[in-house]
Design a protein around this motif. Structure first.
Motif, mmCIF file in Angstrom:
data_model
loop_
_atom_site.group_PDB
_atom_site.id
_atom_site.type_symbol
_atom_site.label_atom_id
_atom_site.label_comp_id
_atom_site.label_asym_id
_atom_site.label_seq_id
_atom_site.Cartn_x
_atom_site.Cartn_y
_atom_site.Cartn_z
ATOM 1 N N ARG A 84 -7.574 2.358 -8.012
ATOM 2 C CA ARG A 84 -6.798 3.347 -9.396
ATOM 3 C C ARG A 84 -6.077 3.172 -8.347
ATOM 4 O O ARG A 84 -4.978 3.283 -9.846
ATOM 5 N N PRO A 85 -5.261 3.762 -7.393
ATOM 6 C CA PRO A 85 -3.889 3.833 -6.936
ATOM 7 C C PRO A 85 -3.166 2.140 -8.071
ATOM 8 O O PRO A 85 -2.096 2.501 -8.408
ATOM 9 N N ILE A 86 -4.064 0.849 -8.009
ATOM 10 C CA ILE A 86 -2.894 -0.263 -8.798
ATOM 11 C C ILE A 86 -2.847 0.320 -10.148
ATOM 12 O O ILE A 86 -1.466 -0.276 -10.746
ATOM 13 N N ALA A 87 -3.415 0.381 -10.785
ATOM 14 C CA ALA A 87 -4.049 0.910 -11.629
ATOM 15 C C ALA A 87 -3.052 1.972 -12.520
ATOM 16 O O ALA A 87 -2.256 1.552 -13.702
ATOM 17 N N LYS A 88 -2.687 2.692 -12.013
ATOM 18 C CA LYS A 88 -1.790 4.413 -12.001
ATOM 19 C C LYS A 88 -0.869 3.960 -11.805
ATOM 20 O O LYS A 88 0.132 3.739 -13.002
ATOM 21 N N GLU A 130 0.374 -0.915 -0.006
ATOM 22 C CA GLU A 130 -0.099 -0.206 0.065
ATOM 23 C C GLU A 130 0.847 0.867 -0.449
ATOM 24 O O GLU A 130 0.757 1.789 -0.450
ATOM 25 N N SER A 131 2.216 1.222 0.605
ATOM 26 C CA SER A 131 2.533 2.235 1.223
ATOM 27 C C SER A 131 3.613 3.156 -0.559
ATOM 28 O O SER A 131 3.585 4.037 -0.737
ATOM 29 N N ILE A 132 3.559 1.749 -1.786
ATOM 30 C CA ILE A 132 4.379 2.132 -2.587
ATOM 31 C C ILE A 132 2.822 2.424 -3.561
ATOM 32 O O ILE A 132 3.344 2.947 -5.391
ATOM 33 N N ARG A 133 2.255 2.749 -3.743
ATOM 34 C CA ARG A 133 1.226 2.836 -4.381
ATOM 35 C C ARG A 133 0.840 4.463 -4.855
ATOM 36 O O ARG A 133 1.139 5.258 -3.661
ATOM 37 N N PRO A 134 0.807 5.378 -5.918
ATOM 38 C CA PRO A 134 0.310 6.873 -6.067
ATOM 39 C C PRO A 134 -0.550 6.583 -5.242
ATOM 40 O O PRO A 134 -1.341 6.653 -5.103
ATOM 41 N N GLU A 135 -0.811 8.627 -4.857
ATOM 42 C CA GLU A 135 -2.051 8.691 -4.509
ATOM 43 C C GLU A 135 -2.201 9.339 -5.315
ATOM 44 O O GLU A 135 -1.948 9.961 -6.732
ATOM 45 N N ALA A 164 -9.378 10.670 -6.155
ATOM 46 C CA ALA A 164 -10.337 8.629 -5.370
ATOM 47 C C ALA A 164 -10.798 9.336 -3.941
ATOM 48 O O ALA A 164 -9.874 8.162 -3.240
ATOM 49 N N VAL A 165 -11.152 9.630 -3.968
ATOM 50 C CA VAL A 165 -11.562 9.920 -2.670
ATOM 51 C C VAL A 165 -12.411 8.455 -2.032
ATOM 52 O O VAL A 165 -13.303 8.327 -3.122
#
Length: 137
Positions: free
Chosen positions: A42-46, A15-20, A24-25
């Motif tokens: 959404r963060p994983i896809a990004k 989780e810590s390496i995923r982009p913000e 995506a609230v």
């Protein structure tokens, strides 16, 4: 340290390496699936964007499909058809997302896999659709 402990530690770091994604609230009035989509999918896809593009590009080359002269409408139809008919390819792309779940996220996925699979598929199609210019030469 045991191998299991190291593996769990590494999963927790995912989780810590995923982009913000500021847009995506997660709101309390959302369904759990919507929250999961915004918090996890959404963060994983990004994060996997470049790889998703490369995998689709490779798919096009292996299938000898020429999409660079297709209009946006025809490209979108091609994309829909690919996801509808090529189950192995669709599963491969979904695996690129699911492989980044934590154990907790995977448990939620297992309990809600039909809904989450639909969301993953729609997210993947939209990401590829919005990146059409990368396939059009």
């Amino acid at each position: 340290m045991s191998d299991l402990f190291i593996e769990i530690l590494m999963l927790d770091q995912r989780e810590s390496i995923r982009p913000e994604i500021p847009r995506a609230v997660v709101r309390s009035n959302m369904t759990e699936a919507e929250q999961f989509q915004n918090k996890t999918l959404r963060p994983i896809a990004k994060m996997q964007h470049s790889l998703l593009i490369a995998v689709f590009q490779d798919y096009l080359e292996k299938k000898k499909h020429v999409v660079y002269h297709l209009s946006e409408k025809i490209f979108n139809e091609y994309l829909e058809n690919t996801f509808a008919k090529d189950i192995a390819f669709r599963s491969h792309l979904k695996g690129l997302i699911i492989g980044h779940f934590t154990m907790e996220e995977y448990s939620f996925y297992i309990s809600n896999n039909s809904e989450i699979n639909k969301r993953i598929t729609n997210l993947l199609k939209e990401r590829l659709r919005s990146s059409r210019e990368e396939f059009v030469k």
